[in-house]
Design an enzyme around this catalytic site. Structure first.
Site, mmCIF file in Angstrom:
data_model
loop_
_atom_site.group_PDB
_atom_site.id
_atom_site.type_symbol
_atom_site.label_atom_id
_atom_site.label_comp_id
_atom_site.label_asym_id
_atom_site.label_seq_id
_atom_site.Cartn_x
_atom_site.Cartn_y
_atom_site.Cartn_z
ATOM 1 C CD GLU A 1 -2.950 -1.017 2.341
ATOM 2 O OE1 GLU A 1 -2.860 -0.094 3.165
ATOM 3 O OE2 GLU A 1 -3.889 -1.834 2.343
ATOM 4 C CD GLU B 1 -3.527 -5.985 4.101
ATOM 5 O OE1 GLU B 1 -4.350 -5.196 4.598
ATOM 6 O OE2 GLU B 1 -2.300 -5.772 4.099
HETATM 7 C C1 BGP Z 1 -4.205 -2.235 5.588
HETATM 8 C C2 BGP Z 1 -2.789 -2.480 6.038
HETATM 9 C C3 BGP Z 1 -2.665 -3.406 7.191
HETATM 10 C C4 BGP Z 1 -3.798 -3.417 8.183
HETATM 11 C C5 BGP Z 1 -5.168 -3.241 7.551
HETATM 12 C C6 BGP Z 1 -6.300 -2.958 8.507
HETATM 13 O O1 BGP Z 1 -4.325 -0.979 5.056
HETATM 14 O O2 BGP Z 1 -1.994 -2.986 5.007
HETATM 15 O O3 BGP Z 1 -1.394 -3.185 7.747
HETATM 16 O O4 BGP Z 1 -3.538 -2.715 9.292
HETATM 17 O O5 BGP Z 1 -5.167 -2.233 6.589
HETATM 18 O O6 BGP Z 1 -6.392 -1.598 8.790
HETATM 19 P P1 BGP Z 1 -6.327 -1.020 10.250
HETATM 20 O O7 BGP Z 1 -5.283 -1.789 10.943
HETATM 21 O O8 BGP Z 1 -5.963 0.404 10.098
HETATM 22 O O9 BGP Z 1 -7.701 -1.197 10.820
#
Ligand code: BGP
Length: 458
Positions: free
Chosen positions: A165, A363
């Protein structure tokens, strides 16, 4: 039944900072999360910092057994640059090498394909001190780090990612203050974006030169931009949102060049980065072999209702307002819209506009607060999570049926993990983490995920 190919990758993803813990031992150098937590711990939910993440460094062997139990045939994590090179370059930390080598070997022994990422928001402090991604020299240090990782682990790791990302460290670090260095500096943001695309291309160049027979890609969080209506002003707003949110990295990564309209806007606002023709050629010639896509939410926009303040620092929202679609479904804990069909639109976009390049979901997931309230007989009954996965997989299968070249689906994440500023507020795991004891307990979704892989569908 919703079916997937026999060799489809089912698994999950995490990152070194969010899972390893052990941030101050075995020679690891500090990264910007350690530094920021030291400076402003109050910004982190419940003041929990990166030292206390889910102890994968210590427990990786038993955690890998849990991956097996929950049906993983593949798993993504990242290598911490500052664990490998405490100063960002120079002497490699042998303890880090031994740790990562053992992790990847253990995964292979258990028939779990490692997907390994090289940068997940975790700039070494030593590199940030000389300007981080604003500094062209840091790009070379990153490429050297990447090359070393390929040399050390390339015999057992066959699927690499250069970045996770990248738009996030650009926007959050240089426009919105959700990441260190918390600047509001659009000119720096554009420079950081350009240097990141260049760093990715240089790592790809190094990897291909070594001829190790694997593949290298990049993980992008794609958030399809939908207009409020077909009104031309709304459509234009969405087109520009799409340029900044998605095409800014998708185009250089897959096509080796930037969309001319994006360049025009950047020029109009006097934000052009410093670049050389030689570096442009590196981006042009070293594109990805495959693509990772993180999908959580779409972006909905409409034409702006008011003129932007000419004095305000430039933000992409200069060109659009956020649009709240009536009836949208929300994940209230994270404040993100749930729109499973977005995954299909991504699949078709990749097929039609990006040469149907091989890709996978890297993801997808749902963070929920206070999950203990769903515990029955000791197990968290996270049916909402199973529904979330099913809805997204249903649309993904439709995209594959329409000819999109998707080879896998990874969820976020396997064990509840530390989420940057949100720390442990929202839980995403297939497996529950007890913060007090570090005990791991498989949730209902973890058992469901095991069946999913066994049956190649549901
Ligand atoms: C994505 C990232 C992750 C993870 C996920 C969930 O953007 O790659 O590292 O954290 O989001 O988001 P958050 O943890 O901010 O709820």
């Amino acid at each position: 039944m919703v079916k997937f190919p026999e060799n489809f990758y089912f698994g999950s993803a995490t990152s070194s900072t969010q899972s390893e813990g052990a941030h101050s031992i075995d020679g690891k150098g500090k990264d910007i999360w350690d530094l920021w937590y030291e400076e402003e711990p109050f910004k982190f939910h419940d003041e929990i910092g990166p030292e206390n993440t889910s102890t994968f460094y210590k427990n990786y062997k038993s955690d890998i057994q849990l991956l097996k139990k929950t049906g993983h045939n593949s798993f993504r994590t990242s290598i911490s640059w500052s664990r490998m090179f405490p100063e960002g370059y120079g002497e490699v930390n042998e303890k880090a090498v031994a740790f990562y080598r053992d992790v990847f070997e253990e995964m292979r022994k258990n028939d779990i394909e490692p997907f390994v990422n090289l940068f997940h928001f975790d700039m070494p402090v030593a590199m940030q001190e000389i300007g981080g991604w604003e500094n062209r020299e840091v790009v070379n240090h990153y490429a050297a780090f990447a090359k070393k990782c390929f040399e050390l682990f390339g015999d057992i790791v066959k699927r690499w990612f250069t970045f996770n990302e990248p738009i996030v460290h650009v926007e959050c670090g240089y426009l919105q203050q959700y990441h260190y260095p918390c600047k509001v500096d659009p000119k720096a943001a554009v420079q950081v974006a350009y240097h990141t695309a260049l760093a990715s291309a240089l790592a790809i160049k190094e990897y291909h030169a070594l001829n190790q027979g694997g593949k290298i890609g990049i993980v992008l969080n794609l958030t399809p931009a939908y207009p409020r209506s077909e009104n031309p002003a709304d459509v234009k707003a969405a087109q520009i949102a799409e340029l900044f949110a998605n095409k800014s990295f998708l185009d250089p990564s897959v096509k080796g060049e930037y969309d001319p309209m994006l360049i025009e806007i950047i020029k109009k606002h006097d934000l052009m980065p410093t670049y050389t023709e030689e570096d442009n050629a590196v981006i042009k010639e070293n594109t990805v072999d495959f693509l990772g896509v993180n999908y959580y939410q779409p972006v909905r926009v409409c034409a702006r209702a008011s003129l932007p303040n000419p004095e305000a620092p430039f933000m992409p929202s200069y060109y659009y307002d956020p649009y709240v679609m009536p009836g949208r479904k929300m994940n209230p804990y994270r404040g993100w819209e749930i729109y499973p069909r977005g995954i299909y639109d991504i699949a078709i976009n990749i097929k039609e506009n990006y040469g149907n390049i091989e890709w996978m979901i890297t993801e997808n997931g749902m963070g929920v607060e206070n999950e203990e309230r769903f515990r029955v007989d000791g197990q968290i009954q996270d049916d909402y999570r199973i529904e979330f996965y099913k809805d997204h997989l249903t649309w993904l299968a439709k995209g594959i049926e329409a000819g999109s070249n998707c080879v896998g689906y990874h969820v976020w994440t396997f064990i509840d993990c530390w989420s940057w500023l949100n720390a442990y507020k929202n839980r995403y795991g297939l497996i529950e983490l007890d913060l007090e004891t570090q005990e791991r307990r498989i949730k209902k979704s973890g058992y469901w995920f095991n069946e999913l892989n066994k049956n190649h569908g549901f």
